[in-house]
Design an enzyme around this catalytic site. Structure first.
Site, PDB file in Angstrom:
ATOM      1  N   THR B 324       0.808  -1.412  -0.243  1.00 36.95           N
ATOM      2  CA  THR B 324      -0.172   0.056   0.115  1.00 36.95           C
ATOM      3  C   THR B 324       0.995   1.121  -0.004  1.00 36.95           C
ATOM      4  OG1 THR B 324      -1.756  -1.320   1.328  1.00 36.95           O
ATOM      5  CG2 THR B 324      -1.887   1.228   1.241  1.00 36.95           C
ATOM      6  N   ILE B 326       3.942   1.405  -0.974  1.00 33.24           N
ATOM      7  CA  ILE B 326       4.822   1.864  -2.280  1.00 33.24           C
ATOM      8  C   ILE B 326       3.776   2.146  -3.518  1.00 33.24           C
ATOM      9  CG2 ILE B 326       6.975   0.852  -1.548  1.00 33.24           C
ATOM     10  CD1 ILE B 326       6.437  -1.549  -3.489  1.00 33.24           C
ATOM     11  N   TRP B 327       2.604   1.676  -3.232  1.00 33.17           N
ATOM     12  CA  TRP B 327       1.421   1.962  -4.353  1.00 33.17           C
ATOM     13  C   TRP B 327       1.425   3.482  -4.606  1.00 33.17           C
ATOM     14  CZ3 TRP B 327      -3.032   4.456  -4.881  1.00 33.17           C
ATOM     15  CH2 TRP B 327      -3.768   4.347  -6.066  1.00 33.17           C
ATOM     16  N   HIS B 328       1.701   4.174  -3.503  1.00 35.32           N
ATOM     17  CA  HIS B 328       1.398   5.703  -3.615  1.00 35.32           C
ATOM     18  C   HIS B 328       2.668   6.279  -4.189  1.00 35.32           C
ATOM     19  CE1 HIS B 328      -1.911   4.429  -0.859  1.00 35.32           C
ATOM     20  NE2 HIS B 328      -2.523   5.552  -1.224  1.00 35.32           N
ATOM     21  N   GLY B 329       3.629   5.915  -4.070  1.00 34.86           N
ATOM     22  CA  GLY B 329       4.796   6.563  -4.773  1.00 34.86           C
ATOM     23  C   GLY B 329       5.934   5.572  -4.584  1.00 34.86           C
TER      24      GLY B 329
END
Lengths: 375, 474
Positions: B324, B326-329
């Site tokens: 979650t 690293i999904w954001h960046g």
């Protein structure tokens, strides 16, 4: 949404939304090519300044002091463009020192003139604690002085001559007023008389009483004001100063001579004084017109037989206009618009062979690369 | 192209709607093809070089979905599923994480061997995380048999590339709109509801999120530059960013849901008053619901969910929250942000705290949740760990001088925006409005007010006021 009430809601939503989309699209059809090619669709949007004025009125009513990246100060109701972030480039120090040294090798004096910024460093508006225009200028001056570059800091003169700092500047524009630019011409000339030329300029040329003063009241919306509208920023008076004494000047650009005549005929671009073009034109451009890469003013009846070369930004334009009544020639180069591939600043200086080179920059320029593209 | 722009409204949306409704008398296939063309143009406007990536993703997932169904209940179906998911994740890795990974590797080789490795410098295709996850949900749903493979590649393209949810979500499940792609009928009331929802989202983004962005960007800029950041100012910045990201993201979701509705699609809700949550677990049930449920259904539950031993549960939670994050960046701050939630959620899961709390303890834990979320947003927003550290130190009073006068200066100007935002973070307004729903005047006043806010928002766009796009990392 159900029943009779919901039908009313449905029709109100649909009618208003479709009307907005339809009108917005149809009235801006001419801007679609700009949108498609990635241009600025907002620029030229139908009724743009009506929207700006509505927005400005709402923002002011809400008591908000920032609008569209401009700050409305309590002091003098000035609308300013703060320099947040301590931005300056070390490279620019090196390039300035280099320029000074290369000119010194050719026995051409060099003077860096620090133009003041529109914000008073003593202003107690809390947010200005994070504003750095003066820090940037101080750091830059300290570093080039340490390398032996001669400097004239006009901020000190402004502080002395203008107890109300903001009186020196337009309320809606980042530039200094015509009267301040005239004073700056006097301060620079006196400095050059004493320290460089050792030759006196007759007092009348530096005396505002030798100039006609034409005040156009509530007519000028400066660059800051054009971002917020006059409802938010208000309007400035604009003063045009014209010499009472006889002048004979010739203005040239890259292509040669443009015109010859009096100060008014040659240096004043009166089309910018049209107060009906409040949002399109800047009255500040009345002196020598818009910024351009190169222009030269020849005084056919000079008081001082010297050629001044000015590396300039927009603050310098009225100063150069007033200065041209004194010196034989003023050559002005705006490095931001100059193509160094065609002819670099150094090459232009070699070609012009001036008696002195002035570099006049406001603090904002010190953080830009394009202002120091000398070679 | 972003929704909160004049080009979107007066060029893209007006033309797309006009052509769409002109095609209404014709079979739905014409409207679907038009929507697909419009969506591709929408994407191409900002990312022309990555349109082929989007199209490739559609083609690959279409082919894999087709073969998964054809080989149903055989090993081959699993192979096709693994192929599709691998390719999707590979695309995501190359374009989103390769720069970051190579620069880390470069730092390592520099330390160990004295030479670095140059980053490939790939730019991040906008919305890649959203459309890749939608594609994954499609092939997984087909594999599980909860959705049928789409026979028409253009329709799958429409599902993956449909412009309302393409760049900022929500992550729409294929099974949610499977039926709607071919069988939908937009009633006038749907269209009006779409307008209402879009206008509300638009106003939330332009009037609230963009205003809070001014204060958030100012304070995080001060932390980044090592400038003057006091405790009150840091708190103001952290709260401003918490409000900015909520009104921006939920505003975008409202706009997406509203736009979908105008074209006959009904998307699931993506936010449900997240700042009202009593626990961190509840927060994630109310915040970016489509992402939370994606990770729950496609990662957490396949890993065994919570019906496993304690050690495995912790591992499952770690994997989900690391992903979650690293999904954001691609950045350490996002990893740390994800891991912060791993710690908090593991704590809640293992202790069961929050479930039985009442009275003052419940209020205390609710406050703790909110404060933890705000600190989390600081990690999320800061451009580096150094900035985050400096910001957090300032928040706890270990930064610069305690008082600069800047925080009150902002509050004096923006108190009304804060008051409105705090109210809108709760269901109070919705509750009050329900009381008036039966009144005759309500049917007139509500749409007039909503559209008035929409028009005021338009003035901000014409002024070219501050209008940041915060999804460039996704």
């Amino acid at each position: 949404m159900d029943g009779k009430k919901s039908k009313i809601s449905v029709y109100i939503y649909i009618c208003i939304f479709i009307a907005i989309l339809f009108m917005g699209t149809v009235l801006n059809v001419k801007n679609i090519p700009k949108a498609v090619t990635g241009g600025d669709y907002t620029d030229g949007f139908f009724g743009r300044y009506t929207f700006v004025e509505i927005n400005g009125r709402i923002t002011k009513k809400l008591g908000i002091k920032e609008m569209n990246e401009r700050l409305l100060l309590d002091s003098g109701d000035s609308l300013v463009n703060p320099m947040y972030g301590n931005v300056w480039l070390f490279d620019n120090v090196e390039k300035t020192v280099d320029l000074s040294r290369k000119l010194s090798d050719k026995n051409i004096p060099f003077l860096y003139v620090q133009v003041p910024y529109e914000i008073d460093m003593n202003d107690d508006e809390p947010i200005l604690k994070t504003e750095h225009s003066d820090d940037v200028a101080n750091e830059f001056l300290q570093r080039i002085r340490a390398e032996g570059v001669e400097c004239l800091d006009l901020r000190a003169y402004i502080a002395t001559e203008y107890p109300d700092y903001y009186e020196a500047f337009f309320r809606t524009d980042h530039h200094w007023k015509s009267e301040t630019a005239f004073s700056a011409m006097g301060w620079i000339s006196e400095y050059m008389e004493d320290r460089i030329f050792h030759e006196s300029v007759p007092g009348e040329y530096k005396d505002p009483a030798s100039y006609e003063t034409e005040i156009i009241e509530d007519s000028f919306l400066g660059a800051n004001g054009r971002r917020t509208g006059k409802n938010y920023a208000g309007l400035d008076d604009f003063t045009v100063l014209t010499p009472k004494f006889e002048t004979s000047l010739t203005l040239c650009d890259d292509n040669g001579e443009l015109k010859t005549g009096s100060f008014d005929e040659v240096l004043l671009y009166r089309e910018y004084l049209d107060s009906d073009s409040l949002y399109e034109n800047s009255m500040y451009d009345v002196y020598t017109g818009l910024d351009r890469d190169y222009f030269k003013i020849i005084n056919n009846e000079p008081v001082i037989d010297k050629k001044i070369f000015v590396v300039k930004d927009s603050f310098s334009r009225p100063v150069i206009a007033f200065m041209s009544t004194i010196y034989r020639e003023i050559v002005a180069v705006d490095v931001r618009y100059n193509d160094p591939e065609k002819e670099s600043l150094y090459e232009i200086i070699d070609r012009e062979d001036p008696d002195v080179v002035l570099m006049m920059y406001n603090p904002y320029m010190l953080g830009t690369e394009e202002g120091f593209d000398f070679e | 192209m972003v929704f909160s722009s004049l080009v979107f409204l007066f060029v893209f949306l007006s033309i797309t709607l006009a052509v769409y409704y002109l095609l209404k008398p014709l079979p739905i296939v014409f409207r679907n093809v038009w929507l697909l063309i419009a969506s591709i143009l929408f994407y191409a406007y900002g990312e022309p070089e990555y349109v082929f990536l989007l199209l490739a993703s559609i083609v690959i997932n279409y082919a894999c979905g087709f073969f998964i169904e054809r080989c149903k209940d055989t090993v081959k179906a699993k192979i096709w599923l693994v192929t599709a998911v691998t390719v999707d994740l590979l695309i995501l890795f190359v374009f989103k994480y390769l720069n970051f990974s190579v620069s880390l590797l470069g730092d390592l080789t520099m330390k160990l061997f004295g030479f670095g490795i140059e980053s490939p410098g790939l730019s991040l295709p906008i919305g890649i995380s959203f459309f890749t996850f939608q594609a994954i949900s499609y092939v997984v749903d087909v594999y599980r048999g909860s959705a049928k493979a789409q026979k028409n590649p253009l329709y799958l393209g429409l599902y993956i590339a449909m412009f309302p949810q393409l760049i900022a979500g929500p992550i729409v499940r294929y099974k949610t709109i499977e039926e709607q792609i071919e069988h939908r009928n937009v009633q006038t009331v749907d269209f009006a509801l779409g307008i209402e929802r879009f206008s509300i989202g638009f106003s939330k983004k332009v009037l609230l999120a963009n205003t809070f962005a001014i204060m958030a960007d100012k304070t995080f800029g001060l932390a980044r530059d090592g400038d003057f950041l006091t405790a009150p100012l840091a708190w103001l910045g952290a709260i401003s960013y918490s409000l900015q990201i909520f009104f921006d993201f939920s505003g975008y979701s409202d706009m997406a849901i509203g736009l979908g509705r105008m074209f006959g699609f009904k998307y699931e809700e993506n936010f449900n008053y997240p700042y009202m949550s009593g626990t961190v677990t509840e927060f994630w049930r109310r915040w970016h619901i489509s992402l939370g449920s994606f990770f729950r259904d496609y990662v957490y539950i396949p890993l065994g969910g919570s019906r496993v031993g304690r050690g495995r549960l912790i591992l499952n939670l770690f994997i989900v929250w690391f992903l979650t994050g690293i999904w954001h960046g691609a950045g350490f701050n996002f990893m740390l942000w994800g891991l912060m939630y791993f710690v908090l959620l593991t704590f809640e899961k293992l202790t069961g705290i929050g479930k039985g709390l009442k009275g003052i303890l419940s209020i205390c834990y609710r406050t703790f949740t909110l404060v933890a979320v705000v600190f989390g947003w600081v990690l999320f927003r800061a451009e580096s760990l150094g900035t985050a550290k400096r910001f957090i130190l300032s928040m706890i009073g270990l930064g610069d001088d305690f008082y600069s006068g800047i925080a009150p200066w902002y509050m004096k100007q923006y108190w009304l925006f804060f008051a409105v935002a705090f109210i809108l973070c709760t269901p109070v307004l919705t509750f009050l409005l329900k009381k008036f729903e039966h009144k005759t005047w309500y049917g007139v006043v509500k749409p007039v007010i909503v559209m008035a806010f929409f028009m005021i928002s338009l003035t901000y766009l014409v002024v070219n006021a501050y209008n940041p796009f915060i999804y460039f990392n996704f």
